[in-house]
Design a protein around this motif. Sequence first.
Motif, PDB file in Angstrom:
ATOM      1  N   LEU A  38     -70.273   0.025   5.174  1.00 51.94           N
ATOM      2  CA  LEU A  38     -70.269  -1.153   4.309  1.00 51.94           C
ATOM      3  C   LEU A  38     -70.455  -0.844   2.832  1.00 51.94           C
ATOM      4  O   LEU A  38     -70.141  -1.672   1.984  1.00 51.94           O
ATOM      5  CB  LEU A  38     -71.383  -2.119   4.748  1.00 51.94           C
ATOM      6  N   VAL A  39     -70.990   0.348   2.522  1.00 50.33           N
ATOM      7  CA  VAL A  39     -71.400   0.643   1.154  1.00 50.33           C
ATOM      8  C   VAL A  39     -70.657   1.861   0.602  1.00 50.33           C
ATOM      9  O   VAL A  39     -70.584   2.905   1.241  1.00 50.33           O
ATOM     10  CB  VAL A  39     -72.923   0.909   1.079  1.00 50.33           C
ATOM     11  N   GLU A  40     -70.129   1.704  -0.596  1.00 48.57           N
ATOM     12  CA  GLU A  40     -69.578   2.831  -1.349  1.00 48.57           C
ATOM     13  C   GLU A  40     -70.560   3.150  -2.469  1.00 48.57           C
ATOM     14  O   GLU A  40     -70.962   2.269  -3.225  1.00 48.57           O
ATOM     15  CB  GLU A  40     -68.222   2.481  -1.964  1.00 48.57           C
ATOM     16  N   ILE A  41     -70.939   4.407  -2.567  1.00 47.38           N
ATOM     17  CA  ILE A  41     -71.872   4.859  -3.594  1.00 47.38           C
ATOM     18  C   ILE A  41     -71.071   5.513  -4.722  1.00 47.38           C
ATOM     19  O   ILE A  41     -70.239   6.375  -4.477  1.00 47.38           O
ATOM     20  CB  ILE A  41     -72.882   5.884  -3.022  1.00 47.38           C
ATOM     21  N   VAL A  42     -71.359   5.104  -5.957  1.00 46.34           N
ATOM     22  CA  VAL A  42     -70.744   5.726  -7.135  1.00 46.34           C
ATOM     23  C   VAL A  42     -71.890   6.370  -7.915  1.00 46.34           C
ATOM     24  O   VAL A  42     -72.617   5.696  -8.640  1.00 46.34           O
ATOM     25  CB  VAL A  42     -69.987   4.694  -8.006  1.00 46.34           C
ATOM     26  N   GLN A  75     -72.840   9.256 -26.194  1.00 44.01           N
ATOM     27  CA  GLN A  75     -72.814   7.890 -25.666  1.00 44.01           C
ATOM     28  C   GLN A  75     -71.378   7.377 -25.505  1.00 44.01           C
ATOM     29  O   GLN A  75     -71.084   6.646 -24.553  1.00 44.01           O
ATOM     30  CB  GLN A  75     -73.637   6.950 -26.542  1.00 44.01           C
ATOM     31  N   ASN A  76     -70.492   7.753 -26.399  1.00 43.28           N
ATOM     32  CA  ASN A  76     -69.086   7.385 -26.237  1.00 43.28           C
ATOM     33  C   ASN A  76     -68.516   8.018 -24.973  1.00 43.28           C
ATOM     34  O   ASN A  76     -67.818   7.362 -24.199  1.00 43.28           O
ATOM     35  CB  ASN A  76     -68.254   7.826 -27.446  1.00 43.28           C
ATOM     36  N   TYR A  77     -68.785   9.287 -24.777  1.00 42.01           N
ATOM     37  CA  TYR A  77     -68.260   9.986 -23.607  1.00 42.01           C
ATOM     38  C   TYR A  77     -68.836   9.408 -22.320  1.00 42.01           C
ATOM     39  O   TYR A  77     -68.120   9.237 -21.326  1.00 42.01           O
ATOM     40  CB  TYR A  77     -68.541  11.486 -23.720  1.00 42.01           C
ATOM     41  N   VAL A  78     -70.115   9.083 -22.332  1.00 42.98           N
ATOM     42  CA  VAL A  78     -70.748   8.462 -21.164  1.00 42.98           C
ATOM     43  C   VAL A  78     -70.010   7.167 -20.801  1.00 42.98           C
ATOM     44  O   VAL A  78     -69.699   6.920 -19.636  1.00 42.98           O
ATOM     45  CB  VAL A  78     -72.246   8.195 -21.423  1.00 42.98           C
ATOM     46  N   PHE A  79     -69.714   6.348 -21.794  1.00 40.77           N
ATOM     47  CA  PHE A  79     -69.007   5.094 -21.528  1.00 40.77           C
ATOM     48  C   PHE A  79     -67.630   5.363 -20.927  1.00 40.77           C
ATOM     49  O   PHE A  79     -67.241   4.734 -19.940  1.00 40.77           O
ATOM     50  CB  PHE A  79     -68.865   4.253 -22.795  1.00 40.77           C
ATOM     51  N   VAL A  80     -66.883   6.272 -21.517  1.00 45.81           N
ATOM     52  CA  VAL A  80     -65.528   6.571 -21.028  1.00 45.81           C
ATOM     53  C   VAL A  80     -65.574   7.039 -19.573  1.00 45.81           C
ATOM     54  O   VAL A  80     -64.797   6.569 -18.733  1.00 45.81           O
ATOM     55  CB  VAL A  80     -64.842   7.623 -21.923  1.00 45.81           C
ATOM     56  N   ILE A  81     -66.484   7.936 -19.263  1.00 45.10           N
ATOM     57  CA  ILE A  81     -66.581   8.450 -17.892  1.00 45.10           C
ATOM     58  C   ILE A  81     -67.009   7.343 -16.936  1.00 45.10           C
ATOM     59  O   ILE A  81     -66.475   7.223 -15.832  1.00 45.10           O
ATOM     60  CB  ILE A  81     -67.537   9.663 -17.825  1.00 45.10           C
ATOM     61  N   ARG A  82     -67.963   6.507 -17.335  1.00 46.19           N
ATOM     62  CA  ARG A  82     -68.365   5.388 -16.455  1.00 46.19           C
ATOM     63  C   ARG A  82     -67.193   4.434 -16.233  1.00 46.19           C
ATOM     64  O   ARG A  82     -66.979   3.938 -15.138  1.00 46.19           O
ATOM     65  CB  ARG A  82     -69.550   4.644 -17.038  1.00 46.19           C
ATOM     66  N   TYR A  83     -66.440   4.164 -17.282  1.00 44.66           N
ATOM     67  CA  TYR A  83     -65.270   3.302 -17.139  1.00 44.66           C
ATOM     68  C   TYR A  83     -64.269   3.909 -16.144  1.00 44.66           C
ATOM     69  O   TYR A  83     -63.756   3.216 -15.269  1.00 44.66           O
ATOM     70  CB  TYR A  83     -64.583   3.075 -18.488  1.00 44.66           C
ATOM     71  N   ILE A  84     -63.993   5.190 -16.259  1.00 47.37           N
ATOM     72  CA  ILE A  84     -63.055   5.851 -15.347  1.00 47.37           C
ATOM     73  C   ILE A  84     -63.563   5.766 -13.910  1.00 47.37           C
ATOM     74  O   ILE A  84     -62.797   5.465 -12.980  1.00 47.37           O
ATOM     75  CB  ILE A  84     -62.814   7.316 -15.776  1.00 47.37           C
ATOM     76  N   MET A  85     -64.847   6.001 -13.714  1.00 46.60           N
ATOM     77  CA  MET A  85     -65.412   5.923 -12.364  1.00 46.60           C
ATOM     78  C   MET A  85     -65.340   4.501 -11.826  1.00 46.60           C
ATOM     79  O   MET A  85     -65.056   4.290 -10.647  1.00 46.60           O
ATOM     80  CB  MET A  85     -66.838   6.455 -12.360  1.00 46.60           C
ATOM     81  N   GLU A  86     -65.600   3.519 -12.683  1.00 46.54           N
ATOM     82  CA  GLU A  86     -65.487   2.113 -12.283  1.00 46.54           C
ATOM     83  C   GLU A  86     -64.049   1.814 -11.874  1.00 46.54           C
ATOM     84  O   GLU A  86     -63.794   1.235 -10.826  1.00 46.54           O
ATOM     85  CB  GLU A  86     -65.922   1.219 -13.442  1.00 46.54           C
ATOM     86  N   ARG A  87     -63.119   2.227 -12.695  1.00 42.56           N
ATOM     87  CA  ARG A  87     -61.702   1.993 -12.416  1.00 42.56           C
ATOM     88  C   ARG A  87     -61.278   2.657 -11.102  1.00 42.56           C
ATOM     89  O   ARG A  87     -60.615   2.049 -10.268  1.00 42.56           O
ATOM     90  CB  ARG A  87     -60.860   2.527 -13.568  1.00 42.56           C
ATOM     91  N   ASP A  88     -61.682   3.905 -10.923  1.00 38.33           N
ATOM     92  CA  ASP A  88     -61.273   4.650  -9.732  1.00 38.33           C
ATOM     93  C   ASP A  88     -61.912   4.115  -8.454  1.00 38.33           C
ATOM     94  O   ASP A  88     -61.339   4.262  -7.376  1.00 38.33           O
ATOM     95  CB  ASP A  88     -61.596   6.136  -9.888  1.00 38.33           C
ATOM     96  N   SER A  89     -63.087   3.519  -8.557  1.00 43.57           N
ATOM     97  CA  SER A  89     -63.753   3.000  -7.359  1.00 43.57           C
ATOM     98  C   SER A  89     -63.470   1.511  -7.133  1.00 43.57           C
ATOM     99  O   SER A  89     -63.845   0.963  -6.106  1.00 43.57           O
ATOM    100  CB  SER A  89     -65.267   3.233  -7.448  1.00 43.57           C
ATOM    101  N   ALA A  90     -62.776   0.873  -8.045  1.00 43.69           N
ATOM    102  CA  ALA A  90     -62.545  -0.580  -7.953  1.00 43.69           C
ATOM    103  C   ALA A  90     -61.680  -0.989  -6.773  1.00 43.69           C
ATOM    104  O   ALA A  90     -61.779  -2.107  -6.296  1.00 43.69           O
ATOM    105  CB  ALA A  90     -61.928  -1.090  -9.254  1.00 43.69           C
ATOM    106  N   THR A  91     -60.837  -0.101  -6.296  1.00 40.45           N
ATOM    107  CA  THR A  91     -59.920  -0.468  -5.218  1.00 40.45           C
ATOM    108  C   THR A  91     -60.451  -0.120  -3.833  1.00 40.45           C
ATOM    109  O   THR A  91     -59.713  -0.211  -2.856  1.00 40.45           O
ATOM    110  CB  THR A  91     -58.559   0.237  -5.418  1.00 40.45           C
ATOM    111  N   GLY A  92     -61.690   0.281  -3.744  1.00 41.67           N
ATOM    112  CA  GLY A  92     -62.274   0.623  -2.449  1.00 41.67           C
ATOM    113  C   GLY A  92     -62.265  -0.548  -1.492  1.00 41.67           C
ATOM    114  O   GLY A  92     -62.143  -1.709  -1.889  1.00 41.67           O
ATOM    115  N   ILE A  93     -62.421  -0.247  -0.212  1.00 41.58           N
ATOM    116  CA  ILE A  93     -62.347  -1.295   0.802  1.00 41.58           C
ATOM    117  C   ILE A  93     -63.708  -1.713   1.342  1.00 41.58           C
ATOM    118  O   ILE A  93     -63.811  -2.731   2.015  1.00 41.58           O
ATOM    119  CB  ILE A  93     -61.444  -0.856   1.973  1.00 41.58           C
ATOM    120  N   LYS A  94     -64.734  -0.943   1.041  1.00 41.24           N
ATOM    121  CA  LYS A  94     -66.066  -1.308   1.532  1.00 41.24           C
ATOM    122  C   LYS A  94     -66.566  -2.525   0.751  1.00 41.24           C
ATOM    123  O   LYS A  94     -66.355  -2.620  -0.452  1.00 41.24           O
ATOM    124  CB  LYS A  94     -67.021  -0.128   1.410  1.00 41.24           C
ATOM    125  N   PRO A  95     -67.238  -3.450   1.429  1.00 43.57           N
ATOM    126  CA  PRO A  95     -67.608  -4.711   0.768  1.00 43.57           C
ATOM    127  C   PRO A  95     -68.719  -4.616  -0.276  1.00 43.57           C
ATOM    128  O   PRO A  95     -68.892  -5.532  -1.069  1.00 43.57           O
ATOM    129  CB  PRO A  95     -68.043  -5.609   1.927  1.00 43.57           C
TER     130      PRO A  95
END
Length: 182
Positions: A38-42, A75-95
Motif C-alpha cells: 500500500l505504501v511507496e517510500i520516497v 538549497q536550489n539543488y535540493v529543490f530540483v532533486i526533490r522536484y525530480i523525485m516527486e515527478r518520478d514517483s507521481a505515477t506510482g500505483i500504491k495508494p
Amino acid sequence: MKIRQKKRLTFCVEGNICVVKTTFLQRIANKTLELCDLVEIVPKPIFKWQDVCPNHFNILDAFYTEPKRYAYTFQNYVFVIRYIMERDSATGIKPLRLLERSVFSDRNVFVRAVHEANWMNEMEIRIYDSWFELVVSCLPKLIPDSFIYLRASPDTCHKRMMLCKRYEEGGVTLQHSFRDPR
C-alpha cells in the motif's frame, strides 16, 4: 463507462536532523507487512547531494564546509532533486506515498535558517522565493495531503548524529542545527 481512480495520498515525514525519519520509513516499508503493498517510500536523496555528476562533486560537504558560499546553491539543488523525485514517483500505483521531507520544510526551515544565519543574502532569498512560489503554484502535486512530524529532543538528535558519523556532518553543533522548526 469510466472507472474512477481513487486519489493517491501523499504524506511528508518531517522532523529534526537525526530524529529517525529514515528508520521510521524503513520500518514501514520492510517490517509492516500489512502496508508493503500500500505504501511507496520516497527517501531523502542524500546520495544525489553527495555525488553531483559528472564530476562527483559533494554539494552537501561543500555546504557544511563553506555554508555562506554554498547555501543558495545547495538549497536550489535540493529543490530540483526533490522536484525530480516527486515527478518520478507521481505515477506510482500504491495508494499512499510517504516522502522523507518536502520542498516546504526545505523552504520554511532550512532556507529560512540559512537566511537568518546570513548565509543567504536578501537577493538570493528573493530569487529563491520567486521561483519557489511559481513552481509550487504550477505544480499542485508538490503539495502533500498532510505531514507527519516526528519529534525528539535536540540533545537526542545530536547524539544520534554523532553515532551516525556521516562525514559531512562531523562539524555540526547542537546549538546551530537542532532548533525545533515549529
